[in-house]
Design an enzyme around this catalytic site. Structure first.
Site, short mmCIF file in Angstrom:
data_model
loop_
_atom_site.label_atom_id
_atom_site.label_comp_id
_atom_site.label_asym_id
_atom_site.label_seq_id
_atom_site.Cartn_x
_atom_site.Cartn_y
_atom_site.Cartn_z
N ASP A 1 -0.48 -4.95 5.09
CA ASP A 1 -1.45 -6.09 4.67
C ASP A 1 -1.27 -6.10 3.10
O ASP A 1 -0.78 -5.16 2.47
CB ASP A 1 -2.88 -5.45 4.93
CG ASP A 1 -3.20 -4.05 4.45
OD1 ASP A 1 -2.27 -3.19 4.46
OD2 ASP A 1 -4.45 -3.95 4.12
N GLU A 2 -1.99 -7.14 2.60
CA GLU A 2 -2.11 -7.24 1.34
C GLU A 2 -0.87 -6.89 0.23
O GLU A 2 -0.96 -6.49 -0.55
CB GLU A 2 -3.27 -6.43 0.78
CG GLU A 2 -4.61 -6.68 1.51
CD GLU A 2 -5.86 -5.75 1.01
OE1 GLU A 2 -7.01 -6.20 0.97
OE2 GLU A 2 -5.46 -4.73 0.79
N VAL A 3 0.28 -7.78 0.53
CA VAL A 3 1.32 -7.34 0.03
C VAL A 3 2.34 -8.73 -0.08
O VAL A 3 2.17 -9.45 1.04
CB VAL A 3 2.27 -6.23 0.66
CG1 VAL A 3 2.65 -6.83 2.15
CG2 VAL A 3 3.64 -6.01 -0.15
N TRP B 1 3.48 -0.61 -5.77
CA TRP B 1 2.73 -1.03 -4.59
C TRP B 1 3.54 -1.33 -3.46
O TRP B 1 3.05 -0.99 -2.23
CB TRP B 1 2.15 -2.36 -5.08
CG TRP B 1 1.20 -2.91 -4.01
CD1 TRP B 1 1.29 -3.86 -3.26
CD2 TRP B 1 -0.14 -2.34 -3.72
NE1 TRP B 1 0.40 -4.14 -2.40
CE2 TRP B 1 -0.43 -3.28 -2.70
CE3 TRP B 1 -0.80 -1.23 -4.03
CZ2 TRP B 1 -1.87 -3.08 -2.06
CZ3 TRP B 1 -2.20 -1.10 -3.55
CH2 TRP B 1 -2.42 -1.79 -2.23
N HIS C 1 0.70 -0.95 0.02
CA HIS C 1 0.02 0.05 0.09
C HIS C 1 0.83 1.21 0.08
O HIS C 1 0.47 2.15 0.49
CB HIS C 1 -0.83 0.07 1.22
CG HIS C 1 -2.28 -0.94 0.93
ND1 HIS C 1 -3.27 -0.42 0.35
CD2 HIS C 1 -2.45 -2.12 1.51
CE1 HIS C 1 -4.13 -1.57 0.53
NE2 HIS C 1 -3.42 -2.64 1.29
#
Length: 678
Positions: free
Chosen positions: A282-284, A247, A226
């Site tokens: 998160d989300e990586v 990202w 993020h």
């Protein structure tokens, strides 16, 4: 002459007194959050107007930095009593016939007693009633009750943030996690700051204002993943994990931490009362750059570095916990509603060793935030919480008032999920819960108020009232007692219409993903009728047209209710105006579909009507959009700066797809009008 004048004055005073409205002896008091224990004892002799002055004096004393202990004014007395046996922010409130006493073991408890008294006085005044006699014994079920402010895609106007702090205080919210991204005027890394960012001093002023109301703001500065708000800038491209993607950071480059720590330092100047530093994470997935390290090792390497920074600065780091669970093959057990407990146990038995292998790398000073926006009650979610706790880690939950919903929150403001995760947190004796309010598709913040009130209730009081009772109390608190009745509820009906609206003018495509298409007007939008084949279009889209007709009626009823509510509301009419604008935007789509069905009719008369309606649509939409933007613009900075750099939008955040508000929020409507113009 003097005698006559005195007599005349006496007559006037008697007449005014005799004609003044007599106070009633009962009022329907709806407190939010509802206290743990309360006992009503009939009416007191206290006029609410006589209580307001000492009440406001006490609140001013607290918010100006003074002490409430020993405060006494006009029958209102505040006492510190360490022997009450209540939790930190607990209090007792006694309203007798002619006096009021609030006692607590802490200053914050006295403050929350004042918040409850404020609601009682407001309800009494609204209903022209004496203040009731009551005994309240109250304390929070969860100690940490935090709301997430996500400002990554837009800012509210500064005055709105101050108003928001007052609202949150009355609801007994005591913390905020602010996801600041590029909306802070960083001094150590100024390239990162958006041109419209508030300065460190401006955010500090808001933080101080919140802290004076017992609301502690802590920053969330996204890291590892993020990170597009940083890595989209050419100056930081060398720090990318994948050179082609903005990202994620490279966790093996020391310069990554130089940048992150600079951003942390400025954020902590802006939010000096912080007790947490939320580091994201998160989300990586990271590639490892040929290091041979596993994804979990790479993430924990980064997490240890940033957690050490937090510890060195006297803060507790918070970390989203999803990636370790994903890397260990356990994440699926959390979100599969069909899994039994035995099946979830089996998945954990087979994969838990992948977590245990790295357990010593997990920082002990970190809070692991178990976020779950749909199935907090799932066996897998409980197993995840239990893994952290049994290994000696601190864990906290995160529910959501808003996920990936366009225009407004849906699913009854996510009431069930908020309630369930609050209950789970209470039953597991957790320290607290976070209400995330994501800015991904960026509804106006005013539309989150209902979800925030729901969160306030269930984290302070637990599950004492069902959704209908709670939302009734919310309407009374928000607008006044005239709107408390169920007949004035319109949000669920509008939510359903908004859910249909999102993709109603699209043919098998999603509104969020249109910007990635080469020719969305022709490849994504609904077909238009072929006038040489009357009825074919209607047959193809019959279900959609029927739904539009159903929603047309429903939204008209919503608009009628909003108009009635605006006339009855005693306060916060702006909130109703925002819903009104949402309803009108949605209604345009319903009307458009019905008009296309008329155009497809074999009757020449129907077609003539349709053609006239189509010609009027651009002007009609322009009026709707202008009115909506005028209303939204009262509290929100609508457009991004001209020099703003949009990132690569890996998560197709609608609000990240254009600089001007209308170009992302109503891109579909714009394309539709272009299509019918031909």
């Amino acid at each position: 002459m003097k005698i006559n004048l005195a007599f005349y004055s006496l007559i006037v005073c008697w007449f005014a007194f005799s004609c003044s409205p007599k106070l009633k002896e009962d009022a329907d008091i709806k407190l939010l959050p509802v206290p743990i224990e309360l006992s009503w004892k009939g009416a007191s002799s206290l006029d609410p107007s006589s209580v307001k002055e000492p009440l406001e004096k006490a609140k001013e004393e607290f918010t100006s930095g003074g002490k409430l202990e020993g405060f006494s004014d006009s029958g209102l007395q505040l006492l510190i009593n360490s022997e009450l046996g209540l939790k930190n922010e607990g209090y007792e409130l006694h309203i007798e016939s002619d006096q009021i006493q609030i006692s607590s073991g802490t200053e914050s408890g006295l403050w929350y007693g004042l918040m409850t008294l404020t609601q009682i006085v407001q309800d009494s005044e609204d209903q022209n009633s004496f203040v009731p006699q009551v005994v309240v014994k109250d304390e929070p079920k969860l100690a940490y009750r935090a709301v997430h402010l996500d400002v990554k895609h837009h800012l509210e106007k500064k005055e709105y943030y101050y108003e928001l702090m007052d609202r949150l205080a009355e609801l007994k919210i005591n913390a905020i996690i602010i996801e600041i991204e590029d909306k802070l005027g960083y001094e150590l890394q100024p390239v990162v700051a958006s041109q419209d960012a508030y300065s460190i001093d401006e955010w500090k002023a808001i933080s101080d204002y919140a802290m004076a109301r017992n609301i502690r703001i802590s920053p969330l500065v996204q890291g590892l993943g993020h990170a597009s708000f940083i890595l989209k800038h050419e100056e930081y491209a060398a720090l990318r994990d994948d050179p082609a993607s903005d990202w994620a950071f490279n966790p093996l480059d020391d310069k990554t931490y130089d940048v992150q720590f600079d951003l942390y330092a400025d954020a902590l100047k802006a939010f000096p009362h912080a007790d947490y530093l939320h580091v994201g994470g998160d989300e990586v997935h990271t590639t490892g750059r040929g290091s041979g390290m596993s994804p979990l090792e790479l993430q924990l390497t980064w997490l240890n570095r940033v957690s050490k920074y937090a510890e060195d600065n006297g803060l507790t780091p918070i970390f989203w916990d999803d990636m370790p669970l994903k890397n260990a093959g356990l994440y699926g057990s959390i979100y599969d509603s069909k899994l039994s407990k035995a099946q979830a146990d089996s998945i954990w038995a087979a994969n838990e060793y992948k977590l245990n292998e790295y357990v010593d790398m997990f920082p002990k000073n970190c809070v692991y935030m178990r976020w779950n926006y749909s199935l907090p009650e799932s066996p897998g979610n409980n197993l995840a919480i239990q893994w952290f706790t049994k290994n000696g880690f601190n864990v906290m939950g995160a529910t959501a008032g808003q996920t990936r919903w366009n225009l407004m929150p849906l699913e009854n403001s996510n009431t069930q999920n908020i309630r369930d995760f609050a209950n789970i947190s209470i039953n597991n004796k957790a320290d607290g819960l976070l209400l995330t309010l994501w800015d991904d598709d960026s509804p106006l913040f005013e539309l989150y108020q209902r979800g925030i009130a729901t969160f306030s209730e269930y984290t302070w009081s637990g599950y004492q009232r069902d959704a209908e009772e709670l939302h009734s109390a919310y309407r009374q608190r928000m607008f006044g007692p005239e709107l408390a009745a169920p007949s004035h509820e319109f949000v669920p009906e509008l939510e359903e219409a908004v859910a249909f609206w999102k993709n109603a003018l699209l043919d098998g495509k999603d509104r969020n993903r249109l910007k990635g298409l080469e020719d969305p007007k022709n490849s994504a939008l609904i077909d238009l009728p072929n006038l040489d084949s009357a009825g074919v279009w209607t047959e193809k889209y019959q279900e959609r047209v029927s739904k539009a007709e159903e929603n047309l009626k429903k939204v008209n009823e919503v608009l009628e209710e909003i108009e009635t509510s605006k006339k009855l509301a005693r306060r916060n009419i702006y909130n109703l105006e925002v819903y009104e604008q949402v309803a009108k935007a949605v209604q345009f789509t319903n009307e458009a579909l019905i008009t296309l069905a008329k155009l497809d009719h074999p009757s020449g008369e129907e077609r003539n009507i349709a053609e006239a309606e189509l010609k009027g649509m651009p002007a009609k939409w322009k009026s709707i959009q202008e009115n909506l933007e005028e209303v939204y613009g009262k509290t929100r900075q609508l457009n991004k700066p001209d020099n703003y750099i949009l990132d690569q939008d890996h998560h197709v955040h609608l609000a990240n797809q254009a600089k001007d508000f209308s170009d992302w929020q109503f891109f579909v409507e714009k394309l539709f009008l272009e299509k019918i113009a031909k």
